[in-house]
Write a protein that holds these residues in place. Structure first.
Motif, PDB file in Angstrom:
ATOM      1  N   VAL A 134      -4.644  36.037  13.284  1.00 35.34           N
ATOM      2  CA  VAL A 134      -4.323  36.426  11.917  1.00 35.34           C
ATOM      3  C   VAL A 134      -3.739  35.203  11.204  1.00 35.34           C
ATOM      4  CG1 VAL A 134      -2.035  37.341  12.486  1.00 35.34           C
ATOM      5  CG2 VAL A 134      -3.200  38.164  10.470  1.00 35.34           C
ATOM      6  N   PHE A 135      -4.198  34.997   9.966  1.00 31.71           N
ATOM      7  CA  PHE A 135      -3.735  33.881   9.141  1.00 31.71           C
ATOM      8  C   PHE A 135      -2.983  34.480   7.964  1.00 31.71           C
ATOM      9  CE2 PHE A 135      -4.067  30.661   5.866  1.00 31.71           C
ATOM     10  CZ  PHE A 135      -3.861  29.484   6.568  1.00 31.71           C
ATOM     11  N   LEU A 136      -1.711  34.092   7.814  1.00 26.78           N
ATOM     12  CA  LEU A 136      -0.874  34.606   6.733  1.00 26.78           C
ATOM     13  C   LEU A 136      -0.484  33.447   5.825  1.00 26.78           C
ATOM     14  CD1 LEU A 136       0.537  36.006   9.656  1.00 26.78           C
ATOM     15  CD2 LEU A 136       0.921  37.610   7.833  1.00 26.78           C
ATOM     16  N   LYS A 156       2.961  27.885   1.990  1.00 22.84           N
ATOM     17  CA  LYS A 156       3.226  27.889   3.427  1.00 22.84           C
ATOM     18  C   LYS A 156       2.222  28.822   4.097  1.00 22.84           C
ATOM     19  CE  LYS A 156       8.194  27.256   3.042  1.00 22.84           C
ATOM     20  NZ  LYS A 156       9.511  27.858   3.327  1.00 22.84           N
ATOM     21  N   TYR A 157       1.933  28.515   5.362  1.00 16.87           N
ATOM     22  CA  TYR A 157       1.053  29.393   6.118  1.00 16.87           C
ATOM     23  C   TYR A 157       1.578  29.569   7.533  1.00 16.87           C
ATOM     24  CZ  TYR A 157      -0.856  25.564   8.871  1.00 16.87           C
ATOM     25  OH  TYR A 157      -0.987  24.520   9.740  1.00 16.87           O
ATOM     26  N   ILE A 158       1.145  30.646   8.146  1.00 17.80           N
ATOM     27  CA  ILE A 158       1.419  30.918   9.550  1.00 17.80           C
ATOM     28  C   ILE A 158       0.135  31.471  10.143  1.00 17.80           C
ATOM     29  CG2 ILE A 158       2.701  32.333  11.195  1.00 17.80           C
ATOM     30  CD1 ILE A 158       5.011  32.290   9.191  1.00 17.80           C
ATOM     31  N   GLN A 159      -0.278  30.906  11.265  1.00 14.48           N
ATOM     32  CA  GLN A 159      -1.444  31.415  11.976  1.00 14.48           C
ATOM     33  C   GLN A 159      -0.984  31.858  13.359  1.00 14.48           C
ATOM     34  OE1 GLN A 159      -5.861  30.101  12.142  1.00 14.48           O
ATOM     35  NE2 GLN A 159      -4.707  28.677  13.387  1.00 14.48           N
ATOM     36  N   LEU A 160      -1.233  33.108  13.685  1.00  6.15           N
ATOM     37  CA  LEU A 160      -0.890  33.658  14.989  1.00  6.15           C
ATOM     38  C   LEU A 160      -2.182  33.899  15.756  1.00  6.15           C
ATOM     39  CD1 LEU A 160       1.656  36.334  13.770  1.00  6.15           C
ATOM     40  CD2 LEU A 160       2.212  34.122  14.789  1.00  6.15           C
ATOM     41  N   THR A 161      -2.244  33.377  16.984  1.00 10.98           N
ATOM     42  CA  THR A 161      -3.426  33.540  17.820  1.00 10.98           C
ATOM     43  C   THR A 161      -2.997  34.040  19.186  1.00 10.98           C
ATOM     44  OG1 THR A 161      -4.466  31.671  16.686  1.00 10.98           O
ATOM     45  CG2 THR A 161      -5.470  32.386  18.749  1.00 10.98           C
ATOM     46  N   LEU A 162      -3.636  35.085  19.663  1.00 11.02           N
ATOM     47  CA  LEU A 162      -3.369  35.630  20.987  1.00 11.02           C
ATOM     48  C   LEU A 162      -4.634  35.488  21.803  1.00 11.02           C
ATOM     49  CD1 LEU A 162      -1.325  37.131  22.770  1.00 11.02           C
ATOM     50  CD2 LEU A 162      -2.294  39.260  21.920  1.00 11.02           C
ATOM     51  N   PHE A 212       4.916  37.008   3.416  1.00 10.26           N
ATOM     52  CA  PHE A 212       3.604  36.428   3.697  1.00 10.26           C
ATOM     53  C   PHE A 212       2.547  37.506   3.525  1.00 10.26           C
ATOM     54  CE2 PHE A 212       6.231  33.231   5.562  1.00 10.26           C
ATOM     55  CZ  PHE A 212       5.478  32.070   5.537  1.00 10.26           C
ATOM     56  N   GLN A 213       1.342  37.073   3.150  1.00  9.90           N
ATOM     57  CA  GLN A 213       0.227  37.995   2.968  1.00  9.90           C
ATOM     58  C   GLN A 213      -0.903  37.610   3.907  1.00  9.90           C
ATOM     59  OE1 GLN A 213      -0.729  37.699  -1.185  1.00  9.90           O
ATOM     60  NE2 GLN A 213       1.064  38.874  -1.814  1.00  9.90           N
TER      61      GLN A 213
END
Length: 87
Positions: free
Chosen positions: A3-5, A16-22, A72-73
């Motif tokens: 998911v990319f927020l 700003k961004y946050i990328q979560l990868t599992l 964040f979206q």
């Protein structure tokens, strides 16, 4: 699952961004990758290791929900059902 927020920019700063990868690792465990930074700038990558998928999924969902609470979206989703929020 990934998911990319992104946070709406305030002023002249890039968003700003946050990328979560599992993802599974080579030894039967799971890795949660958290990449954060400004779009077009430097980023930081942190890794968390988990022995079972349930713990990793819980950590992924908690990290995602915390960022949604911070404003964040979600802009991109890949994988199986990462948008289901837990109460």
């Amino acid at each position: 699952m990934r998911v990319f927020l992104q946070q709406i920019p305030v002023g002249p700063e890039p968003p700003k961004y946050i990328q979560l990868t599992l993802q599974p690792d080579l030894f039967g465990g799971w890795v949660l990758l958290r990449e954060t930074g400004h779009i077009g700038g430097r980023s930081q990558l942190r890794r968390e290791l988990f022995l079972d998928e349930a713990q990793a999924t819980t950590a992924f969902e908690k990290a995602r929900d915390n960022q949604l609470k911070r404003g964040f979206q979600v802009t991109f989703v890949s994988g199986s059902a990462p948008l289901q929020r837990t109460p």
